[in-house]
Scaffold this motif. Sequence first.
Motif, PDB file in Angstrom:
ATOM      1  N   ASP A 138     112.160 -35.183 -25.229  1.00 47.27           N
ATOM      2  CA  ASP A 138     112.879 -36.406 -24.875  1.00 47.27           C
ATOM      3  C   ASP A 138     111.994 -37.652 -24.897  1.00 47.27           C
ATOM      4  O   ASP A 138     112.441 -38.725 -25.314  1.00 47.27           O
ATOM      5  CB  ASP A 138     113.530 -36.255 -23.505  1.00 47.27           C
ATOM      6  N   ASP A 139     110.745 -37.534 -24.439  1.00 48.33           N
ATOM      7  CA  ASP A 139     109.855 -38.698 -24.425  1.00 48.33           C
ATOM      8  C   ASP A 139     109.593 -39.210 -25.834  1.00 48.33           C
ATOM      9  O   ASP A 139     109.651 -40.413 -26.091  1.00 48.33           O
ATOM     10  CB  ASP A 139     108.528 -38.373 -23.733  1.00 48.33           C
ATOM     11  N   ARG A 140     109.310 -38.309 -26.725  1.00 48.92           N
ATOM     12  CA  ARG A 140     109.055 -38.693 -28.126  1.00 48.92           C
ATOM     13  C   ARG A 140     110.327 -39.228 -28.764  1.00 48.92           C
ATOM     14  O   ARG A 140     110.296 -40.191 -29.520  1.00 48.92           O
ATOM     15  CB  ARG A 140     108.525 -37.497 -28.905  1.00 48.92           C
ATOM     16  N   ALA A 141     111.458 -38.627 -28.439  1.00 51.10           N
ATOM     17  CA  ALA A 141     112.740 -39.107 -28.963  1.00 51.10           C
ATOM     18  C   ALA A 141     113.027 -40.516 -28.469  1.00 51.10           C
ATOM     19  O   ALA A 141     113.516 -41.359 -29.218  1.00 51.10           O
ATOM     20  CB  ALA A 141     113.867 -38.162 -28.557  1.00 51.10           C
ATOM     21  N   SER A 142     112.705 -40.786 -27.223  1.00 46.95           N
ATOM     22  CA  SER A 142     112.929 -42.114 -26.656  1.00 46.95           C
ATOM     23  C   SER A 142     112.097 -43.171 -27.378  1.00 46.95           C
ATOM     24  O   SER A 142     112.603 -44.251 -27.706  1.00 46.95           O
ATOM     25  CB  SER A 142     112.599 -42.108 -25.157  1.00 46.95           C
ATOM     26  N   SER A 143     110.840 -42.860 -27.660  1.00 48.77           N
ATOM     27  CA  SER A 143     110.007 -43.840 -28.364  1.00 48.77           C
ATOM     28  C   SER A 143     110.452 -43.999 -29.818  1.00 48.77           C
ATOM     29  O   SER A 143     110.440 -45.104 -30.358  1.00 48.77           O
ATOM     30  CB  SER A 143     108.525 -43.494 -28.254  1.00 48.77           C
ATOM     31  N   THR A 144     110.878 -42.910 -30.445  1.00 48.26           N
ATOM     32  CA  THR A 144     111.407 -43.001 -31.813  1.00 48.26           C
ATOM     33  C   THR A 144     112.659 -43.859 -31.825  1.00 48.26           C
ATOM     34  O   THR A 144     112.822 -44.733 -32.686  1.00 48.26           O
ATOM     35  CB  THR A 144     111.714 -41.598 -32.380  1.00 48.26           C
ATOM     36  N   TYR A 145     113.551 -43.625 -30.888  1.00 43.77           N
ATOM     37  CA  TYR A 145     114.774 -44.427 -30.768  1.00 43.77           C
ATOM     38  C   TYR A 145     114.436 -45.908 -30.586  1.00 43.77           C
ATOM     39  O   TYR A 145     114.995 -46.774 -31.279  1.00 43.77           O
ATOM     40  CB  TYR A 145     115.625 -43.921 -29.606  1.00 43.77           C
ATOM     41  N   ASP A 146     113.516 -46.206 -29.668  1.00 44.82           N
ATOM     42  CA  ASP A 146     113.131 -47.608 -29.432  1.00 44.82           C
ATOM     43  C   ASP A 146     112.622 -48.264 -30.705  1.00 44.82           C
ATOM     44  O   ASP A 146     112.995 -49.405 -31.028  1.00 44.82           O
ATOM     45  CB  ASP A 146     112.062 -47.705 -28.339  1.00 44.82           C
ATOM     46  N   ASP A 147     111.770 -47.559 -31.440  1.00 41.37           N
ATOM     47  CA  ASP A 147     111.228 -48.090 -32.691  1.00 41.37           C
ATOM     48  C   ASP A 147     112.331 -48.337 -33.715  1.00 41.37           C
ATOM     49  O   ASP A 147     112.379 -49.396 -34.353  1.00 41.37           O
ATOM     50  CB  ASP A 147     110.191 -47.132 -33.287  1.00 41.37           C
ATOM     51  N   LEU A 162     118.262 -52.537 -35.831  1.00 42.47           N
ATOM     52  CA  LEU A 162     119.441 -53.143 -35.211  1.00 42.47           C
ATOM     53  C   LEU A 162     119.147 -54.430 -34.450  1.00 42.47           C
ATOM     54  O   LEU A 162     120.003 -55.297 -34.371  1.00 42.47           O
ATOM     55  CB  LEU A 162     120.126 -52.133 -34.281  1.00 42.47           C
ATOM     56  N   GLU A 163     117.975 -54.552 -33.891  1.00 39.18           N
ATOM     57  CA  GLU A 163     117.664 -55.706 -33.063  1.00 39.18           C
ATOM     58  C   GLU A 163     117.217 -56.916 -33.872  1.00 39.18           C
ATOM     59  O   GLU A 163     117.459 -58.045 -33.483  1.00 39.18           O
ATOM     60  CB  GLU A 163     116.581 -55.331 -32.050  1.00 39.18           C
ATOM     61  N   SER A 164     116.575 -56.684 -34.979  1.00 39.30           N
ATOM     62  CA  SER A 164     116.028 -57.768 -35.776  1.00 39.30           C
ATOM     63  C   SER A 164     117.125 -58.450 -36.585  1.00 39.30           C
ATOM     64  O   SER A 164     117.884 -57.804 -37.294  1.00 39.30           O
ATOM     65  CB  SER A 164     114.954 -57.238 -36.727  1.00 39.30           C
ATOM     66  N   ASP A 165     117.182 -59.775 -36.472  1.00 44.23           N
ATOM     67  CA  ASP A 165     118.153 -60.543 -37.257  1.00 44.23           C
ATOM     68  C   ASP A 165     117.705 -60.705 -38.706  1.00 44.23           C
ATOM     69  O   ASP A 165     118.500 -61.054 -39.568  1.00 44.23           O
ATOM     70  CB  ASP A 165     118.369 -61.925 -36.633  1.00 44.23           C
ATOM     71  N   ASP A 166     116.426 -60.461 -38.952  1.00 47.11           N
ATOM     72  CA  ASP A 166     115.882 -60.645 -40.290  1.00 47.11           C
ATOM     73  C   ASP A 166     116.155 -59.465 -41.215  1.00 47.11           C
ATOM     74  O   ASP A 166     115.976 -59.563 -42.416  1.00 47.11           O
ATOM     75  CB  ASP A 166     114.360 -60.858 -40.219  1.00 47.11           C
ATOM     76  N   VAL A 167     116.567 -58.354 -40.646  1.00 47.56           N
ATOM     77  CA  VAL A 167     116.731 -57.134 -41.427  1.00 47.56           C
ATOM     78  C   VAL A 167     118.216 -56.871 -41.687  1.00 47.56           C
ATOM     79  O   VAL A 167     119.020 -56.844 -40.770  1.00 47.56           O
ATOM     80  CB  VAL A 167     116.108 -55.927 -40.685  1.00 47.56           C
TER      81      VAL A 167
END
Length: 116
Positions: free
Chosen positions: A16-25, A31-36
């Motif tokens: 889960d910890d690794r999945a959480s960091s992968t998800y964040d990345d 999804l968060e970047s307006d430039d992409v």
Amino acid sequence: MSYDLAVWEGDRPPGDDRASSTYDDLYERYLESDDVDVPPTPRVVAYVEALVARYPDDVDRSAVWASSPVIGEASGPLVYLLMSYGKAEEVSEYAALLAREHGLVCFDPQAERLRP
């Protein structure tokens, strides 16, 4: 109020910890970047098409989806699913099983855990 799942293409993280960091990345990059503006991968498109075949996002979508069209929440290897809370248990269970069938990773960002 919605219940959210993230589904992505790639190797299943070992915990889960690794999945959480992968998800964040992935979320930040796609999804968060307006430039992409990256079109969803073919596997993600196939997954979303199979998902909305069972739970349509164009007919009475307020009963299932908090965001429509569902494919609008996909970018590159990631799709972020926003389900209405009343249908979350049923739809999230199916979404997780379908992700597995498609060889995708399913992650619950609220609980910060992988879905089986």
